[in-house]
Design a protein around this motif. Structure first.
Motif, PDB file in Angstrom:
ATOM      1  N   GLN A  52      46.241 123.681 119.241  1.00  0.00           N
ATOM      2  CA  GLN A  52      46.848 124.093 117.978  1.00  0.00           C
ATOM      3  C   GLN A  52      46.377 123.223 116.811  1.00  0.00           C
ATOM      4  OE1 GLN A  52      50.996 125.260 117.832  1.00  0.00           O
ATOM      5  NE2 GLN A  52      51.052 125.565 120.041  1.00  0.00           N
ATOM      6  N   GLN A  53      45.283 122.526 117.027  1.00  0.00           N
ATOM      7  CA  GLN A  53      44.696 121.755 115.937  1.00  0.00           C
ATOM      8  C   GLN A  53      44.073 122.705 114.910  1.00  0.00           C
ATOM      9  OE1 GLN A  53      44.597 118.534 115.122  1.00  0.00           O
ATOM     10  NE2 GLN A  53      45.898 117.978 116.845  1.00  0.00           N
ATOM     11  N   VAL A  54      44.203 122.369 113.658  1.00  0.00           N
ATOM     12  CA  VAL A  54      43.562 123.140 112.588  1.00  0.00           C
ATOM     13  C   VAL A  54      42.751 122.163 111.749  1.00  0.00           C
ATOM     14  CG1 VAL A  54      43.892 124.634 110.584  1.00  0.00           C
ATOM     15  CG2 VAL A  54      45.457 124.816 112.531  1.00  0.00           C
ATOM     16  N   ARG A  55      41.432 122.332 111.789  1.00  0.00           N
ATOM     17  CA  ARG A  55      40.569 121.480 110.965  1.00  0.00           C
ATOM     18  C   ARG A  55      39.264 122.224 110.709  1.00  0.00           C
ATOM     19  NH1 ARG A  55      38.556 116.131 114.025  1.00  0.00           N
ATOM     20  NH2 ARG A  55      37.449 115.903 112.049  1.00  0.00           N
ATOM     21  N   GLY A  56      38.612 121.843 109.663  1.00  0.00           N
ATOM     22  CA  GLY A  56      37.341 122.480 109.338  1.00  0.00           C
ATOM     23  C   GLY A  56      36.795 121.917 108.046  1.00  0.00           C
ATOM     24  N   GLN A  96      41.261 129.454  96.534  1.00  0.00           N
ATOM     25  CA  GLN A  96      41.036 130.642  97.358  1.00  0.00           C
ATOM     26  C   GLN A  96      40.047 130.365  98.482  1.00  0.00           C
ATOM     27  OE1 GLN A  96      40.046 133.309  94.129  1.00  0.00           O
ATOM     28  NE2 GLN A  96      42.107 134.196  94.093  1.00  0.00           N
ATOM     29  N   ALA A  97      39.021 129.564  98.199  1.00  0.00           N
ATOM     30  CA  ALA A  97      38.020 129.230  99.222  1.00  0.00           C
ATOM     31  C   ALA A  97      38.649 128.461 100.370  1.00  0.00           C
ATOM     32  CB  ALA A  97      36.880 128.428  98.598  1.00  0.00           C
ATOM     33  N   ILE A  98      39.477 127.475 100.044  1.00  0.00           N
ATOM     34  CA  ILE A  98      40.048 126.657 101.115  1.00  0.00           C
ATOM     35  C   ILE A  98      41.195 127.373 101.819  1.00  0.00           C
ATOM     36  CG2 ILE A  98      41.695 125.317  99.734  1.00  0.00           C
ATOM     37  CD1 ILE A  98      39.965 123.081 101.729  1.00  0.00           C
ATOM     38  N   TYR A  99      41.968 128.151 101.066  1.00  0.00           N
ATOM     39  CA  TYR A  99      43.083 128.869 101.689  1.00  0.00           C
ATOM     40  C   TYR A  99      42.564 129.910 102.679  1.00  0.00           C
ATOM     41  CZ  TYR A  99      47.455 131.446 102.200  1.00  0.00           C
ATOM     42  OH  TYR A  99      48.570 132.054 102.728  1.00  0.00           O
ATOM     43  N   GLU A 100      41.514 130.627 102.295  1.00  0.00           N
ATOM     44  CA  GLU A 100      40.934 131.618 103.213  1.00  0.00           C
ATOM     45  C   GLU A 100      40.387 130.943 104.473  1.00  0.00           C
ATOM     46  OE1 GLU A 100      38.075 133.784 100.913  1.00  0.00           O
ATOM     47  OE2 GLU A 100      39.611 134.635  99.586  1.00  0.00           O
ATOM     48  N   ALA A 101      39.808 129.760 104.325  1.00  0.00           N
ATOM     49  CA  ALA A 101      39.288 129.026 105.483  1.00  0.00           C
ATOM     50  C   ALA A 101      40.419 128.617 106.419  1.00  0.00           C
ATOM     51  CB  ALA A 101      38.516 127.792 105.013  1.00  0.00           C
ATOM     52  N   ILE A 102      41.536 128.187 105.852  1.00  0.00           N
ATOM     53  CA  ILE A 102      42.690 127.795 106.679  1.00  0.00           C
ATOM     54  C   ILE A 102      43.243 129.004 107.434  1.00  0.00           C
ATOM     55  CG2 ILE A 102      45.083 126.970 106.583  1.00  0.00           C
ATOM     56  CD1 ILE A 102      44.164 125.156 104.219  1.00  0.00           C
TER      57      ILE A 102
END
Length: 226
Positions: A56-60, A190-196
């Motif tokens: 359940q890690q979220v990173r990028g 928007q760029a980072i939110y879409e990536a998340i």
């Protein structure tokens, strides 16, 4: 914690119970950014996952369309042709064991990002205990362990940011400066939110995005509609 007069005045501009559309939220946030310096704009996203579980890690990483407003110093640990390539790409520091020893022995951290080639990870691993806590340890997932050092340096200089969960399941990331103005901040958001959203783990259950807020360095948080 006692808040200053400027913060309290800024907080009056924000309806704390309201979640704003992103455009309105950014405009309100800019109104609250009244410090005499060019404040950073920070995004905070609370997720419905449990960071204690590996699945359940979220990173990028994301290259923000308008950069971050900060020029990052890049250290590249490489040798031979790859070191030459890093120099040509504009890395601030390039070297091998001598720079690892400088970090280890002199507590030298005059850089924001560390990039290395896979063949040098054995050496870099020696200082993992000092790089890790500072968030400077190279990682393949963030594109900082790579043979393509030119691409890595160029992207970092262009405004690549890494996002990752903290222990409270919140992602904190800088998405620009007050001086960018609303339009550029919204594009970066928007760029980072879409990536998340795309990084949602398949094991995550229930509501993924619990809350979103943006704030300036010295200002109050402004809630954003998910």
């Amino acid at each position: 914690m006692k808040q200053g007069k400027r913060y309290l005045e800024a907080a009056k501009l924000v309806e704390s119970a309201k979640a704003y559309d992103i455009g309105e939220a950014v405009n309100v946030m800019l109104q609250t950014a009244t410090a005499k310096f060019d404040e950073s704009v920070e995004l905070h996203v609370k997720l419905g996952v449990d960071s204690r579980h590996a699945d359940q890690q979220v990173r990028g990483v994301v290259v923000l369309p308008n950069g971050t407003g900060k020029t990052k110093k890049v250290l590249v640990i490489a040798k031979g042709a790859k070191a030459d390539e890093a120099q040509a790409a504009g890395a601030d520091y390039v070297g091998g064991e001598e720079l690892i020893n400088k970090i280890k022995n002199e507590n030298w951290f005059d850089f924001d990002v560390c990039v290395t080639t896979p063949d040098m990870m054995g050496l870099v691993g020696r200082i993992g205990k000092v790089l890790g806590p500072k968030g400077l340890m190279p990682n393949p997932k963030s594109g900082t362990v790579t043979m393509d050092v030119t691409k890595a340096v160029n992207e970092i200089k262009a405004g690549k940011v890494e996002y990752r969960l903290d222990k409270t399941n919140i992602i904190h990331v800088a998405i620009g400066k007050k001086s960018f103005g609303a339009e550029k901040i919204i594009e970066n958001y928007q760029a980072i939110y879409e990536a998340i959203l795309k990084a949602k783990p398949s094991s995550a259950k229930g509501q993924y995005v619990r809350s979103i807020s943006i704030s300036s360095t010295m200002g109050p948080g402004v809630r954003v509609k998910a």
